[in-house]
Design a protein around this motif. Structure first.
Motif, PDB file in Angstrom:
ATOM      1  N   PHE A   1       0.805  -1.222   0.000  1.00 20.24           N
ATOM      2  CA  PHE A   1       0.000   0.000   0.000  1.00 20.24           C
ATOM      3  C   PHE A   1       0.843   1.280   0.000  1.00 20.24           C
ATOM      4  O   PHE A   1       0.306   2.381   0.135  1.00 20.24           O
ATOM      5  CB  PHE A   1      -0.940   0.017   1.208  1.00 20.24           C
TER       6      PHE A   1
ATOM      7  N   LEU B   1       3.071   2.413   2.227  1.00 21.04           N
ATOM      8  CA  LEU B   1       3.086   3.082   3.526  1.00 21.04           C
ATOM      9  C   LEU B   1       4.483   3.024   4.146  1.00 21.04           C
ATOM     10  O   LEU B   1       5.299   2.170   3.808  1.00 21.04           O
ATOM     11  CB  LEU B   1       2.089   2.423   4.474  1.00 21.04           C
TER      12      LEU B   1
ATOM     13  N   GLU C   1      -0.994  11.188  10.923  1.00 24.73           N
ATOM     14  CA  GLU C   1      -1.141  11.453   9.492  1.00 24.73           C
ATOM     15  C   GLU C   1      -1.319  10.172   8.691  1.00 24.73           C
ATOM     16  O   GLU C   1      -1.898  10.189   7.597  1.00 24.73           O
ATOM     17  CB  GLU C   1       0.082  12.229   8.985  1.00 24.73           C
ATOM     18  N   MET C   2      -0.804   9.052   9.227  1.00 22.75           N
ATOM     19  CA  MET C   2      -0.890   7.781   8.508  1.00 22.75           C
ATOM     20  C   MET C   2      -2.252   7.112   8.676  1.00 22.75           C
ATOM     21  O   MET C   2      -2.650   6.275   7.853  1.00 22.75           O
ATOM     22  CB  MET C   2       0.204   6.832   9.011  1.00 22.75           C
TER      23      MET C   2
ATOM     24  N   SER D   1      -4.659   6.787   5.722  1.00 25.35           N
ATOM     25  CA  SER D   1      -4.196   5.843   4.707  1.00 25.35           C
ATOM     26  C   SER D   1      -4.497   4.407   5.115  1.00 25.35           C
ATOM     27  O   SER D   1      -4.894   3.585   4.281  1.00 25.35           O
ATOM     28  CB  SER D   1      -2.688   6.009   4.481  1.00 25.35           C
TER      29      SER D   1
ATOM     30  N   LYS E   1      -8.332   3.874   4.991  1.00 20.87           N
ATOM     31  CA  LYS E   1      -8.819   3.818   3.614  1.00 20.87           C
ATOM     32  C   LYS E   1      -8.998   2.368   3.179  1.00 20.87           C
ATOM     33  O   LYS E   1      -9.903   2.042   2.400  1.00 20.87           O
ATOM     34  CB  LYS E   1      -7.810   4.533   2.703  1.00 20.87           C
ATOM     35  N   TYR E   2      -8.124   1.498   3.702  1.00 21.62           N
ATOM     36  CA  TYR E   2      -8.197   0.066   3.388  1.00 21.62           C
ATOM     37  C   TYR E   2      -8.814  -0.716   4.547  1.00 21.62           C
ATOM     38  O   TYR E   2      -8.733  -1.951   4.582  1.00 21.62           O
ATOM     39  CB  TYR E   2      -6.794  -0.470   3.089  1.00 21.62           C
TER      40      TYR E   2
END
Length: 971
Positions: A690, A692, A703-704, A707, A710-711
């Motif tokens: 992904f 990352l 901040e992560m 992300s 999202k999955y």
């Protein structure tokens, strides 16, 4: 009355018939070939993919299928073409003129001039140079590339054997000798360390100069030479037997030559050591009352690649059969496999992946087929027999099962994108439309599982709990294919079934086998009876039962250690294995050196308090929690160790912060034993998939989160569970970490008040709770299981989680890593932005009870116990008995560096360890963790204001602190 006589007579007749039948069965049970089995199973997966095994197969198939014969190219270790890192050239070392010592860091390149292009084997002649005691690992390159995934981690074994002869304690029980390294120069082919690929690797060399490079990963390695040689096939037994006839070999006319298996010369693991079997009076030697080390193997000898070597003497040249008394009852529903070597070589193809079927009892099995025993030719003199664990047909089964687990996990992560971890049971997510080819992918994995199930049945001859695991997964996949709209309703069960398949990989990978003795004999020799008769077994069992009432188990393992000056009593509340190891170390080193004998007792953890209150406690208590030393010190029950003259010297063995929980009123009341602290674990494969990057700071973590979400992937921050009505609860480690990184102090005003309201405390509390309220982090989760499935690819947990993942999650081997916890940025006095990474530790300690009148002797014991030498030996013995899952989290700084961590792992651990802070233990401090947890749950469950909530609970903490200070007469 007549009826009673008839009944009694019937019972007597039945009993007599049973005895006669039993005796006849034993007398006529002479077929030692009936357990022999020949199995061969091909992989059920037809398509090529990126799996571990298929990656290697694709490499082989991608090259010209050329196999030059009669070639051997030797490159000596000292003839390397380039090198980086530390190395030494050793002269005349262990009989070798020149050799190259490669250290734990660096890479070494060699040039190989090949006349004819094609596939070759690569063989290293090496010496397992002294290191930290773990297997040696190297990464292999051929012409500047890693040719296939399996050589990213090539393993070279160390060798172990008994340090001493078997000694007896003063009761007559055998004492298991310590296993020590017994390195020798040995030849080893580059092969699969996991065992999925059961033959040495094929490497394709181009014509001309080729480059071989070895990168150091773990432990030093001493290399004499590297040999590139042609690939040869083994002859069959029929071909070997024909050579016997051509050479005129005759049957040796000798009595049975017994070789006791427990007298092994070398093993490849310290976990393979002599065992005690008291299940049969026929075991050699055997005693119903005493511990006799009379077998070897069992569960300790089940890892692919591990082998045992025995040496034996032959008096007369000729042909012999080889039989062994063996038991294989632990691997239920399956056969286990061994590669059998005679004098360093597998003599014929049938001895590769030789199978031993399951049977609950001991048996004598002659090497051969069901219809014919194999003959072996021996010249007079000393010979070697070696048996190596092989996965046999299970190699392909496990490989395919690994593929299924990986693919089902990948499908699960794709489903999560649409459903999340808690899907709506009544919503149709149209998964078969949104995920391309979903049902076809399920069908493909279903077909493989069915094929694997049939393979297991074919090998074992019956169904078992292992096929039951497959049955459950098969039924669910069939249900998913029939009712795709209901997939989301059964996701939890789906994940559980995937975990079960992962556990099945572990079960199939374990190949235990226990051996009593070997026999080298003539074909028609009368072999010993396998089983004891009724009367012999009954008499043996009766004596064993009576012995349970007369044996002093507390004294088992104790031996004479010379003149005794004093005896101290030591309690520990860990486990029997730990107690046995400690008992042995005491008798070997502490008691002989000091003249102080130790009465070591394994007790329940709850026993210490009532024993101390009644004045019947020990001199020393090991394995105490962080709260115990100060809790007892407040009541004058533990002794202040800082009163000893050499305390400051002993203190340097540990991190200074390790003593913080054990200090009270200017005194120190314990020595640290174990210390574990937080590290950040993450799945490297998922992060790469992904795009990352693991977070370096809490800001990057925040901040992560979008992300990840999202999955529909999760981040794990631990929230320790409360244990019933127990008051004691350690402060949350994540809050404590963030609190310390922002200059927080747990207690202020001379430990009179909580510091949670001071400075950035309320802000930190709000930020911490926001992870669960605003970002929906799970409060409760099984991190290891979700980490395995990929649902939770990142989390902060104690570093000893490494042990669990390394052993119990083989399907993600090489797909995860750990680094220090996220930090908090600050600007130093030079205007540079820095990151502070404070975190907290949990652990255990050793204390001296104040009631002891042998404090000097007790202090000598604590100094010995926490010394680097003892901690390293204890840690290695623990890992030797229980494997990597028992890697010891010692608090001794030097000892940790000597345990089997790689340099990279050790550097990360030491970096984080330097930031570890201790949480003080104060009167009433038991309420700090409890009320911090209450405040968190109030915010989480009731959506209260975090800052106001922590303020309210701080008042409650302060009230308890004041109450306890008054109780103990403190200002």
């Amino acid at each position: 009355m007549k009826k009673i006589h008839i009944i009694i007579l019937s019972i007597v007749l039945v009993f007599f018939a049973y005895i006669v039948t039993d005796a006849l069965l034993i007398a006529f049970d002479t077929d030692t070939l009936k357990y022999n089995q020949s199995v061969s199973v091909e992989s059920g997966r037809a398509n090529a993919d990126d799996s571990y095994v298929k990656n290697y197969q694709d490499y082989v198939l991608s090259k010209n299928q050329t196999f030059p014969q009669g070639k051997e190219i030797v490159v000596y270790g000292t003839d390397f073409s380039s090198a980086t890192g530390d190395f030494e050239i050793l002269n005349n070392y262990q009989g070798v003129d020149k050799s190259l010592l490669t250290k734990e860091a660096g890479s070494f390149e060699f040039e190989v001039d090949v006349e004819e292009a094609g596939f070759y084997h690569i063989k290293l002649r090496y010496f397992a140079y002294e290191g930290k005691g773990s297997a040696i690992e190297r990464k292999f390159y051929l012409n500047d590339e890693v040719p296939f995934e399996a050589v990213e981690q090539v393993v070279f074994h160390r060798f172990y054997g008994a340090k001493d002869i078997v000694e007896q304690d003063f009761l007559g029980n055998d004492i298991r000798p310590s296993q020590e390294e017994k390195p020798i120069w040995t030849d080893a082919y580059l092969k699969d360390s996991i065992g999925y690929i059961d033959e040495p690797f094929y490497f394709y060399f181009e014509e001309g100069v080729n480059k071989i490079k070895l990168d150091s990963i773990r432990e030093p390695l001493l290399i004499e030479k590297i040999t590139v040689e042609s690939i040869k096939s083994l002859p069959t037994y029929v071909e070997v037997k024909a050579t016997y006839e051509q050479n005129g070999y005759q049957i040796a006319n000798q009595p049975i030559n017994f070789l006791q298996a427990e007298t092994a010369t070398r093993t490849t693991s310290p976990t393979i050591y002599p065992l005690n079997d008291r299940t049969s009076p026929k075991t050699m030697p055997s005693d119903p009352k005493l511990i006799k080390l009379n077998t070897i193997g069992g569960t300790n000898w089940g890892t692919a690649g591990d082998y045992i070597t025995w040496e034996f003497d032959i008096e007369e040249a000729g042909l012999y059969e080889i039989s062994l008394r063996v038991k294989q009852r632990l691997a239920t529903g399956m056969s286990v496999f061994r590669n059998i070597y005679i004098d360093g070589e597998v003599p014929f193809a049938e001895l590769e992946n030789y199978s031993f079927v399951q049977s609950n009892d001991w048996r004598i099995q002659t090497l051969g087929t069901k219809g014919e025993a194999f003959l072996f030719y021996f010249e007079p003199g000393k010979h070697q027999l070696k048996m190596e664990v092989s996965l046999g047909v299970y190699g392909s089964v496990i490989s395919d099962l690994q593929d299924v687990v990986n693919n089902l996990n990948k499908i699960y992560r794709e489903i999560l994108i649409f459903t999340g971890p808690s899907p709506d049971q009544y919503r149709d997510y149209e998964l078969q439309i949104n995920i391309p080819g979903l049902l076809d992918r399920f069908q493909e994995e279903l077909d493989i599982l069915k094929s694997l199930r049939q393979t297991l049945i074919d090998v074992s001859g019956s169904k078992s709990e292992k096929t039951g695991i497959l049955d459950t997964a098969i039924l669910q996949l069939q249900d998913f294919i029939k009712k795709p709209r209901e997939i989301q309703k059964n996701l939890n069960t789906y994940v559980s079934n995937i975990s079960s398949l992962g556990s099945l990989i572990i079960l199939l990978s374990s190949q235990p086998l226990e051996i009593d003795y070997f026999m080298f004999h003539q074909p028609k020799a009368k072999l010993p009876a396998t089983q004891a008769g009724f009367f012999e077994s009954t008499w043996y069992s009766t004596r064993a039962f009576i012995a349970t009432f007369t044996t002093n188990y507390a004294a088992v393992g104790r031996k004479d250690t010379g003149e005794v000056v004093e005896t101290i009593e030591v309690w520990l509340s860990t486990g029997q294995d730990q107690a046995n190891i400690l008992r042995k170390l005491i008798d070997e080193t502490f008691a002989p050196r000091t003249g102080i004998q130790v009465d070591l007792k394994l007790v329940a953890g709850s026993s210490l308090l009532p024993a101390t209150l009644s004045g019947r406690g020990p001199d020393v208590a090991l394995g105490q929690s962080n709260a115990t030393p100060v809790n007892y010190a407040m009541r004058s029950a533990t002794y202040d160790l800082s009163q000893f003259d050499d305390f400051d010297e002993i203190k340097t063995r540990f991190m200074a912060e390790a003593f913080v929980p054990y200090q009270f009123n200017g005194g120190t009341y314990a020595l640290p034993e174990q210390q574990t602290f937080l590290m950040l674990f993450y799945r490297t494969d998922i992060f790469e998939e992904f795009g990352l990057t693991p977070p370096n700071t809490w800001q990057e973590l925040t901040e992560m989160i979008p992300s990840l979400q999202k999955y529909n992937l999760e981040f794990y921050l631990p929230v320790p569970l409360t244990q019933g009505a127990a008051i004691a609860l350690e402060p949350n480690p994540i809050f404590s970490t963030m609190f310390f990184q922002n200059d927080g102090q747990f207690y202020i005003d001379g430990d009179r008040q909580s510091g949670f309201n001071e400075g950035k405390g309320p802000e930190v509390f709000e930020q911490w709770t926001s992870f669960y309220t605003n970002y929906s982090f799970p409060v409760e989760a099984n991190f290891v299981n979700r980490f395995r499935s990929g649902q939770m690819p990142i989390g902060i947990v104690n570093y000893n989680t490494y042990n669990t993942l390394a052993v119990f999650a083989p399907e993600i081997r090489g797909k995860w890593n750990f680094i220090p916890v996220p930090g908090t940025e600050y600007v130093d006095e030079f205007g540079q932005t820095q990151i502070r990474r404070e975190t907290v530790a949990s652990g255990s300690s050793s204390i001296i009870l104040n009631q002891s009148d042998k404090k000097e002797e007790a202090w000598e014991f604590l100094k010995w116990w926490t010394s680097t030498e003892t901690q390293v030996r204890f840690g290695r013995e623990m890992e030797g008995i229980l494997g990597a899952a028992a890697r010891y989290p010692t608090a001794n700084v030097e000892a940790l560096s000597l345990l089997p961590w790689t340099l990279g792992e050790l550097e990360k651990l030491q970096e984080q360890w330097s930031w570890v802070r201790g949480i003080p233990e104060v009167p009433g401090g038991y309420m700090t963790g409890r009320h911090l947890d209450n405040a968190f749950r109030m915010v989480y469950n009731e959506s209260t204001n975090p800052r106001e909530t922590i303020y309210d609970y701080v008042q409650m903490i302060n009230e308890e602190l004041a109450k306890k200070r008054r109780e103990f007469g403190l200002e």
